[in-house]
Design an enzyme around this catalytic site. Sequence first.
Site, short mmCIF file in Angstrom:
data_model
loop_
_atom_site.label_atom_id
_atom_site.label_comp_id
_atom_site.label_asym_id
_atom_site.label_seq_id
_atom_site.Cartn_x
_atom_site.Cartn_y
_atom_site.Cartn_z
N HIS A 207 11.80 19.38 12.12
CA HIS A 207 12.70 19.16 13.25
C HIS A 207 12.95 17.69 13.58
O HIS A 207 13.74 17.37 14.46
CB HIS A 207 12.16 19.85 14.51
CG HIS A 207 10.97 19.16 15.10
ND1 HIS A 207 9.71 19.30 14.60
CD2 HIS A 207 10.86 18.29 16.14
CE1 HIS A 207 8.86 18.57 15.31
NE2 HIS A 207 9.53 17.95 16.25
C1 UD1 Z 1 11.36 17.04 21.24
C2 UD1 Z 1 10.47 15.79 21.23
C3 UD1 Z 1 9.64 15.77 19.95
C4 UD1 Z 1 8.87 17.06 19.76
C5 UD1 Z 1 9.86 18.21 19.81
C6 UD1 Z 1 9.19 19.55 19.62
C7 UD1 Z 1 11.44 13.82 22.36
C8 UD1 Z 1 12.06 12.50 22.13
N1 UD1 Z 1 11.26 14.57 21.25
O1 UD1 Z 1 12.27 16.92 20.16
O2 UD1 Z 1 8.71 14.71 20.03
O3 UD1 Z 1 8.19 17.04 18.55
O4 UD1 Z 1 10.53 18.18 21.08
O5 UD1 Z 1 10.12 20.55 19.64
O6 UD1 Z 1 11.13 14.14 23.47
N2 UD1 Z 1 17.27 22.71 21.97
C9 UD1 Z 1 17.54 24.02 22.27
N3 UD1 Z 1 16.67 24.68 23.08
C10 UD1 Z 1 15.56 24.11 23.59
C11 UD1 Z 1 15.31 22.77 23.31
C12 UD1 Z 1 16.17 22.09 22.49
O7 UD1 Z 1 18.51 24.59 21.81
O8 UD1 Z 1 14.81 24.80 24.32
C13 UD1 Z 1 18.19 21.98 21.06
C14 UD1 Z 1 19.29 21.27 21.80
O9 UD1 Z 1 20.42 21.34 21.03
C15 UD1 Z 1 18.79 19.84 21.86
C16 UD1 Z 1 18.02 19.72 20.55
O10 UD1 Z 1 17.46 21.03 20.33
O11 UD1 Z 1 19.85 18.94 21.94
C17 UD1 Z 1 16.92 18.72 20.62
O12 UD1 Z 1 16.05 18.95 21.73
P1 UD1 Z 1 15.25 17.72 22.40
O13 UD1 Z 1 14.31 18.21 23.43
O14 UD1 Z 1 16.20 16.65 22.79
O15 UD1 Z 1 14.43 17.12 21.21
P2 UD1 Z 1 13.57 17.82 20.09
O16 UD1 Z 1 14.25 17.53 18.80
O17 UD1 Z 1 13.23 19.23 20.40
#
Ligand code: UD1
Length: 368
Positions: A207
Amino acid sequence: MLKVLNVVGARPNFMKVAPIMEAMKRRTTQFTPLLVHTGQHYDKSMSAAFFRDLGLGEPEVHLEVGSASHARQTAAVMERFEPVLLREQPDWVLVVGDVNSTLACALVCVKIGIKVGHVEAGLRSRDRSMPEEINRLLTDQIADLLFTPSEDASENLLSEGIPKERIRFVGNIMIDSLRKNLQRAAASTIREDLALNTERYAVLTLHRPSNVDDPETFSRILSALEKIAVRVPVIFPIHPRTRKMIAEFGLEARLRAAEKVRMIEPLGYLDFLKLYSGACLVLTDSGGIQEETTVLGIPCVTLRETTERPITVTMGTNTVVGSNTEKIIQAALTALTSPQNKHLNIPPLWDGRTAERILDALIEYRVQ
Ligand code: UD1
């Protein structure tokens, strides 16, 4: 009595805060814990499933920030967390790990003058293009107490000029959850559900933006995956970010064509624990999984150029290979063909008692 506000935001936070909340609820004469969920992760599979599996009660406060750019997400957490802090006036706030919610809440605390502790402090990949590295560096600079999982992490902090009075080597909090839940995970039927009863299998998680947001890097990893899956089925629970990028880059058909790659939805804590604890190989770009596989003695191939958890390489089962196709295949084949080393090397204080040591440190700090 210490009033402590514990912050969770994203998936890797839940298993770090659960043992702390639980220990605080046991020590009722010493602690009044509150749980705040920033809502950085909100999908059922990324959040609610973990609350259920880890026995985390409903959060007292939910900030519901959701997804956005780093700046907007960090700002939204700060804006919504400030009035909660002003209202609750806790003695301590605990933040864990390295996600955007960690830094955002720590920053609000220091500006208001409320003490903040950082659990899992001092980890450094030395790669400043990683958003988590920036979150770690900044949170450690401003927090009042820094709880480190390993001695190398304490040394990193000292070398950055952080006074030793702020550092407490307490061990690895994730391992508290791992040890507590191994038994419970045994009841998960995930292996039967995936018809994995007899086969050897590998597990893949992916991821990191550096891997999945870049089509060439993602494709290099897929090339390795296609080769590895010829030898052993690979179970691939797909993070929402990764799913989005697979669609955007049109990689779906290629993944489906790889016969023994099984794409599934992200799993809850207990199902995932049951799944990887029975694997003969784990391929990942996660941080925590490098630690969990070390404790369970499962070969781990880390698909990143660096690790902020070097003890998993020096003492554990981890090999850091980056995203080069040949290197990934080589490391995977080596792990698949080497006899399993039954002698476990567990790093110091990864013993399931880290939460208690954190609570003790908070109490002692008060009487200093
Ligand atoms: C975040 C953390 C990362 C951790 C990861 C675990 C930061 C900078 N990064 O990254 O360190 O390893 O979480 O998962 O804080 N999304 C969904 N549903 C959700 C959450 C996210 O659809 O419940 C999608 C959205 O499109 C979002 C993308 O995933 O834009 C990324 O989510 P985000 O929380 O920004 O970062 P992660 O890549 O999950």
